[in-house]
Design a protein around this motif. Sequence first.
Motif, mmCIF file in Angstrom:
data_model
loop_
_atom_site.group_PDB
_atom_site.id
_atom_site.type_symbol
_atom_site.label_atom_id
_atom_site.label_comp_id
_atom_site.label_asym_id
_atom_site.label_seq_id
_atom_site.Cartn_x
_atom_site.Cartn_y
_atom_site.Cartn_z
ATOM 1 N N ARG A 71 0.845 -1.190 0.000
ATOM 2 C CA ARG A 71 0.000 0.000 0.000
ATOM 3 C C ARG A 71 0.886 1.248 0.000
ATOM 4 N N ARG A 72 0.287 2.375 -0.347
ATOM 5 C CA ARG A 72 0.986 3.652 -0.260
ATOM 6 C C ARG A 72 0.843 4.168 1.172
ATOM 7 N N THR A 73 1.976 4.453 1.817
ATOM 8 C CA THR A 73 1.920 4.833 3.222
ATOM 9 C C THR A 73 3.095 5.730 3.590
ATOM 10 N N SER A 74 2.890 6.552 4.581
ATOM 11 C CA SER A 74 3.993 7.360 5.108
ATOM 12 C C SER A 74 4.857 6.476 6.004
ATOM 13 N N ILE A 75 6.091 6.896 6.201
ATOM 14 C CA ILE A 75 6.982 6.111 7.065
ATOM 15 C C ILE A 75 6.469 6.110 8.504
ATOM 16 N N LYS A 76 5.860 7.197 8.943
ATOM 17 C CA LYS A 76 5.303 7.239 10.300
ATOM 18 C C LYS A 76 4.224 6.175 10.475
ATOM 19 N N ASP A 77 3.277 6.124 9.531
ATOM 20 C CA ASP A 77 2.200 5.144 9.647
ATOM 21 C C ASP A 77 2.727 3.719 9.530
ATOM 22 N N LEU A 111 15.159 11.651 6.673
ATOM 23 C CA LEU A 111 13.781 11.853 6.206
ATOM 24 C C LEU A 111 12.887 12.294 7.349
ATOM 25 N N ASP A 112 11.760 12.927 6.998
ATOM 26 C CA ASP A 112 10.779 13.268 8.025
ATOM 27 C C ASP A 112 9.654 12.245 8.032
ATOM 28 N N PHE A 113 8.716 12.397 8.966
ATOM 29 C CA PHE A 113 7.656 11.404 9.139
ATOM 30 C C PHE A 113 6.686 11.340 7.963
ATOM 31 N N SER A 114 6.626 12.397 7.158
ATOM 32 C CA SER A 114 5.673 12.413 6.042
ATOM 33 C C SER A 114 6.192 11.692 4.795
ATOM 34 N N HIS A 115 7.443 11.281 4.811
ATOM 35 C CA HIS A 115 8.028 10.593 3.652
ATOM 36 C C HIS A 115 7.192 9.385 3.249
ATOM 37 N N ILE A 116 6.882 9.291 1.961
ATOM 38 C CA ILE A 116 6.146 8.144 1.429
ATOM 39 C C ILE A 116 7.134 7.012 1.143
ATOM 40 N N PRO A 149 5.885 3.492 18.352
ATOM 41 C CA PRO A 149 5.378 4.876 18.394
ATOM 42 C C PRO A 149 6.381 5.860 17.794
ATOM 43 N N HIS A 150 5.873 6.844 17.092
ATOM 44 C CA HIS A 150 6.762 7.828 16.463
ATOM 45 C C HIS A 150 7.574 8.611 17.489
ATOM 46 N N THR A 151 7.081 8.684 18.730
ATOM 47 C CA THR A 151 7.788 9.427 19.775
ATOM 48 C C THR A 151 9.138 8.808 20.126
ATOM 49 N N GLU A 152 9.320 7.508 19.808
ATOM 50 C CA GLU A 152 10.575 6.816 20.148
ATOM 51 C C GLU A 152 11.640 6.982 19.072
ATOM 52 N N VAL A 153 11.274 7.580 17.953
ATOM 53 C CA VAL A 153 12.173 7.659 16.801
ATOM 54 C C VAL A 153 12.933 8.982 16.819
ATOM 55 N N GLY A 154 14.267 8.894 16.741
ATOM 56 C CA GLY A 154 15.094 10.090 16.716
ATOM 57 C C GLY A 154 15.505 10.508 15.320
ATOM 58 N N ALA A 155 15.617 9.544 14.413
ATOM 59 C CA ALA A 155 15.993 9.851 13.029
ATOM 60 C C ALA A 155 15.595 8.685 12.131
ATOM 61 N N ILE A 156 15.314 9.014 10.863
ATOM 62 C CA ILE A 156 14.983 8.021 9.834
ATOM 63 C C ILE A 156 15.896 8.290 8.650
ATOM 64 N N GLU A 157 16.621 7.261 8.190
ATOM 65 C CA GLU A 157 17.558 7.450 7.093
ATOM 66 C C GLU A 157 17.313 6.432 5.987
ATOM 67 N N ARG A 158 17.493 6.896 4.758
ATOM 68 C CA ARG A 158 17.454 6.018 3.577
ATOM 69 C C ARG A 158 18.599 6.425 2.671
#
Length: 246
Positions: free
Chosen positions: A31-37, A59-64, A45-54
């Motif tokens: 499915r199409r989804t944001s990294i947060k979802d 990246l931010d939480f809205s990244h598809i 939970p998104h509160t536990e995440v300090g950084a997301i890298e690809r």
Amino acid sequence: MTTTLHFDGDLSGLLRRRWKDKRSIAFSLDRRTSIKDLLESFGLPHTEVGAIEREGQELDFSHIVREGSTYTIKPVPVPWDVSVPTLLRPEPLPCVSFIVDVNVGRLARYLRAAGLDTLYDHQWSDRDLAQLVRQERRMLLTRDMGLLMRKQVVFGRYIRSAVPVDQLREVIELLGLAGQLDPFSRCLECNFRLQSVAKEEILHRLEPLTRKYYTSFSRCAKCDKIYWPGSHTEKMRRLLAGQLEP
């Protein structure tokens, strides 16, 4: 093609039972989804995440999420400076302050004893807590994963320990607060700052032994409760200094 999530630190221990403690998870994206979802669908939970890298890009939480990509999920840094804006949290907190929910309720008194601004009411619902966190711009402390996933909660912590004293130590270490504490400066009941009061003003309210052995007193401006340095004060000071086991 498979998409891969790699979890650093202790984040894999927070995943749902099916994936718990798996450092890497490979799967087909359906499915199409944001990294947060996506992360929260695995239980994190998104509160536990300090950084997301690809591929070295943050990246931010809205990244598809892109099929076939590998994402590295990093925990918040320790100590965590919540006053500094980041890509995931561009609006930092104005100061360190907390809201505690009912399943870590005893932690509230320990935080107040350490002099930390902490709101708590056992009657607050999850909806109340989410609204207060947004309005008050505080950090939410809880052992409720679902509550931390609410979009209103930007700064939060899933408390790992089940023991209140260890929970206090966990929060102090997480935020690097050891040198910033002001023990016994707040009311344990209502969180208001205490004010010094002359012994003569409250003499009629003191028990005989308290009247005899103590000379220094404080009073809460809201609930009028009186405090004085007793054996519990020294115990807490030693505990905060790491010199005492719970």
